[in-house]
Design an enzyme around this catalytic site. Structure first.
Site, PDB file in Angstrom:
ATOM      1  N   LYS A 191       6.715 -19.718  -7.145  1.00 49.09           N
ATOM      2  CA  LYS A 191       5.308 -20.096  -7.227  1.00 49.09           C
ATOM      3  C   LYS A 191       4.529 -18.976  -7.895  1.00 49.09           C
ATOM      4  CE  LYS A 191       1.661 -19.497  -5.040  1.00 49.09           C
ATOM      5  NZ  LYS A 191       0.671 -19.487  -6.167  1.00 49.09           N
ATOM      6  N   GLY A 243       2.262  -9.104  -3.468  1.00 50.34           N
ATOM      7  CA  GLY A 243       0.819  -9.334  -3.492  1.00 50.34           C
ATOM      8  C   GLY A 243       0.115  -8.360  -2.581  1.00 50.34           C
ATOM      9  N   GLU A 265       6.536  -6.999  -0.844  1.00 47.07           N
ATOM     10  CA  GLU A 265       6.179  -5.844  -1.674  1.00 47.07           C
ATOM     11  C   GLU A 265       4.683  -5.956  -1.894  1.00 47.07           C
ATOM     12  OE1 GLU A 265       4.739  -3.681  -4.093  1.00 47.07           O
ATOM     13  OE2 GLU A 265       5.635  -4.873  -5.695  1.00 47.07           O
ATOM     14  N   CYS A 299       0.384  -1.878  -8.434  1.00 49.48           N
ATOM     15  CA  CYS A 299       0.439  -1.469  -7.033  1.00 49.48           C
ATOM     16  C   CYS A 299       0.984  -0.056  -6.863  1.00 49.48           C
ATOM     17  CB  CYS A 299       1.287  -2.454  -6.231  1.00 49.48           C
ATOM     18  SG  CYS A 299       2.945  -2.716  -6.896  1.00 49.48           S
ATOM     19  N   GLU A 397      -7.498  -0.100  -2.156  1.00 47.10           N
ATOM     20  CA  GLU A 397      -6.889  -0.365  -3.459  1.00 47.10           C
ATOM     21  C   GLU A 397      -7.941  -0.980  -4.385  1.00 47.10           C
ATOM     22  OE1 GLU A 397      -2.564  -2.007  -4.874  1.00 47.10           O
ATOM     23  OE2 GLU A 397      -3.696  -3.261  -3.478  1.00 47.10           O
TER      24      GLU A 397
END
Length: 496
Positions: A191, A243, A265, A299, A397
Site C-alpha cells: 500500500k 512512517g 521503521e 528519517c 521531527e
C-alpha cells in the site's frame, strides 16, 4: 522573498510516469471504490495524474490474490525463486534511469542528487536478497536422548505480508521490504501513499516482466482506510510499516486485534556529534549538505548537529555558508540540490516550525527562513545555531530542510545531548580518534551509528537498519531483514 522558476524541465516530464492504477493478481485496475486522488507535481503544484484509490473491496481482492499466489510461490523450489529474483534485479538495474526520472515527479527528489542513487540501491537490495532465497536453513538441536529422537527447526514464510510504504523515498522503502519478503517465500500486498504511487507501479511491472507469478506482488494505493483494511484483514499474516509514530500506534492497535506481528521503521531526530579533532574541510560540507538532501525529508538524516565548543563558532559559520549556497529549484534540473517538499501541507507545516523557532528564541537563525515564491512546495534551506536541546526545534521531527546546531563541552555532555530524545533511529560521529569512537558507539541510544560516513548511510543491503524508542523496532537489511519474514517451527521426531 526568493523566487523559483521550474518551467524549463517540467514540460516533457509527464511521459515518464507509469499509468495510474492498482495491480491485483496481475490485473490492472483503473477504477476503485476508494475514489480518486489528484496527484500534484511538487515542483509546480499542478495536477499531473488522477490516482484510483483502493477501498476495503480492493484490499480484500489483493489479499485473496496474494493468498492464492502463496500456494505457488511458497511451494516453489528456493533455487527457482532465486532465479526469478535475480532476473528481477537485472531488470531493475536496466531501468535505473526510469526510477531516477520518476522520483522528481513523484515527490520532488532531485534528479542530480538523491534520485540518481535510488535505482542502484533498489537493484543492489534486490540482488542481495535474491542470493538469500536458497540459503535459508534450520538447525538440529540437542535431543534429550539422541538415540531415541531427533529435534530440528524449519524456517518458514509467514504467508501474506502487508507492506505500508513511506512517501519520502518510496522506491528505497520498497527495496528494503519486498525482496527479503519474497526471498523468504512470502507474497505481498503493497500500500503506497496516494502521493507516491508510481515507484510501486514500476516495481510491480518489472516483477511481472521478470516472470514472478501474478498475485505475488500486488499494489493497492490508498488512504488511511485502505491501510487499516490491510492491517485488519484476517488473510494478512504480518505487517511491515515505514512512517511516523502516530500512525504506527494506530497500526499496532489494529494489528493487536488479530495478535498480528509488525515491524516498524519510524521517524528520527538523529544527532551528529562533531568533535574538534574532526577533519573540518571534509566533515563540515558533509554535515551541512546531507541534512538538506531530499529537502530534509529523511528519517535518518542528521538534523541535530552537536559541535564541540573549541570549533563551534567556526563550524556554525561554515555550515551556514554551505547551506546558504545550496541550489534550490526544479528537481529535474541536474544542478539543483534542494527541491520542493511533497505537498502544500508539508510546506506550510515546515514554514510554521521555522516561524515559531524564530519567535520563541529556540535558536539563532543563521540562514534561510525566507518565503519562496513559487507555485510548487519549496522551503528555503534553514540553519539555527545555539539551539536549546529541549526545544521543539530539537525534539520534534521537522521533515524539512532545517538544521539545528547545539554546542557541547565534554564527551559526556555530547552523549547526553544526543540521547536526550524519544527517537533512536540513527546517530553520527565525526572524529579521527578511534578510541573515542569505540567508547561512544555503545553509549549512543540508536539503532545504527555512522562514523565519518559517506554521502548516504543507507548504502549496504548487508547492514541491518532500524531504530529504538519511538523510532520503531525490527530491522531491514542483512540477514536480520530476512529473518523478519520467517518464523521458526520446531520439530521433534521420535524413533518409530
Amino acid at each position: 522573498m526568493v523566487t523559483v522558476d521550474v518551467k524549463l524541465h517540467q514540460e516533457k516530464a509527464q511521459q515518464d510516469l507509469p499509468k495510474p492504477r492498482l495491480v491485483i493478481g496481475g490485473e490492472d485496475v483503473t477504477k476503485a471504490s476508494g475514489g480518486v486522488h489528484e496527484h500534484r507535481n511538487p515542483a509546480t503544484g499542478l495536477v499531473q495524474a488522477r490516482i484510483p484509490l483502493a477501498g476495503a473491496e480492493e484490499v480484500d481482492r489483493a489479499v485473496v490474490a496474494a493468498r492464492r499466489a502463496f500456494e505457488v510461490w511458497g511451494a516453489m523450489r528456493p533455487a527457482d525463486r532465486r532465479r526469478l529474483l535475480t532476473r528481477f534485479g537485472q531488470l531493475i538495474r536496466e531501468n535505473i534511469p526510469r526510477f531516477a526520472a520518476i522520483c522528481p515527479l513523484e515527490n520532488g527528489i532531485g534528479i542530480g542528487g538523491w534520485a540518481e542513487t535510488v535505482g542502484p540501491h533498489v537493484a543492489d537490495w534486490t540482488d542481495y536478497y535474491a542470493g538469500w532465497a536458497d540459503k535459508i536453513e534450520g538447525m538440529v538441536g540437542a535431543a534429550y536422548s539422541p538415540h531415541e529422537n531427533v529435534e530440528y527447526t524449519v524456517a518458514e514464510p509467514y504467508g501474506v505480508v502487508g507492506h505500508i510504504i513511506t512517501w519520502n523515498s518510496p522506491a528505497l522503502s520498497l527495496a528494503m521490504k519486498i525482496p527479503p519478503a519474497l526471498a523468504a517465500g512470502n507474497t505481498v500486498v503493497i500500500k503506497p501513499a496516494e502521493t507516491t504511487p508510481f515507484s510501486a507501479l514500476l516495481f510491480a511491472d518489472l516483477a511481472r516482466e521478470a516472470g514472478i507469478p501474478d498475485g505475488v506482488v500486488n499494489v493497492v494505493t490508498g488512504l488511511g482506510d485502505a491501510g487499516a483494511a490491510l492491517v485488519k484483514h484476517p488473510g494478512v499474516d504480518k505487517i511491515s510499516f515505514t512512517g511516523g509514530p502516530v500512525t504506527a500506534r494506530k497500526i499496532m492497535a489494529d494489528a493487536a486485534l488479530g495478535l498480528k506481528p509488525v515491524v516498524f521503521e519510524l521517524g528520527g531526530k538523529s544527532a551528529n556529534l562533531l568533535f574538534a579533532d574532526a577533519d573540518l574541510e571534509s566533515v563540515v560540507p558533509y554535515c551541512a549538505a546531507f541534512a538538506m538532501s531530499n529537502s530534509g525529508q529523511g528519517c535518518a538524516l542528521p538534523t541535530r548537529l552537536l559541535v564541540e565548543r573549541p570549533v563551534y563558532d567556526e563550524v556554525v559559520e561554515r555550515v551556514a555558508g554551505v547551506v546558504s549556497q545550496l541550489p534550490v529549484g526544479d528537481p529535474l534540473d541536474p544542478t539543483t540540490y534542494v527541491g520542493p517538499l511533497i505537498d502544500g501541507v508539508a510546506r506550510d507545516r515546515v514554514e510554521k516550525v521555522i516561524e515559531n523557532a524564530t519567535k520563541d528564541g529556540s535558536g539563532r537563525l543563521m540562514c534561510g527562513g525566507e518565503r519562496i515564491v513559487s507555485d510548487g512546495f519549496f522551503v528555503t534551506p534553514t540553519v539555527f545555531a545555539d539551539v536549546d536541546n529541549r526545544s521543539a526545534l530539537a525534539q520534534r521531527e521537522v521533515f524539512g530542510p532545517v538544521l539545528a546546531i547545539t554546542p557541547f563541552d565534554t564527551e559526556d555532555e555530547g552523549v547526553a545531548l544526543a540521547n536526550d530524545s524519544e527517537y533512536g533511529l540513527s546517530a553520527y560521529v565525526q572524529s579521527r580518534d578511534l578510541a573515542r569512537v569505540n567508547r561512544l558507539v555503545p553509549r549512543l541510544n540508536a539503532g545504527t551509528v555512522y562514523v565519518n560516513p559517506g554521502p548516504n548511510p543507507i548504502t549496504s543491503p548487508a547492514t541491518p537498519f532500524g531504530g529504538v524508542g519511538i523510532s520503531g523496532f525490527g530491522r531491514e537489511g542483512g540477514k536480520a531483514g530476512l529473518d523478519e519474514f520467517l518464523r521458526v517451527k520446531g520439530v521433534g521426531v521420535g524413533r518409530a
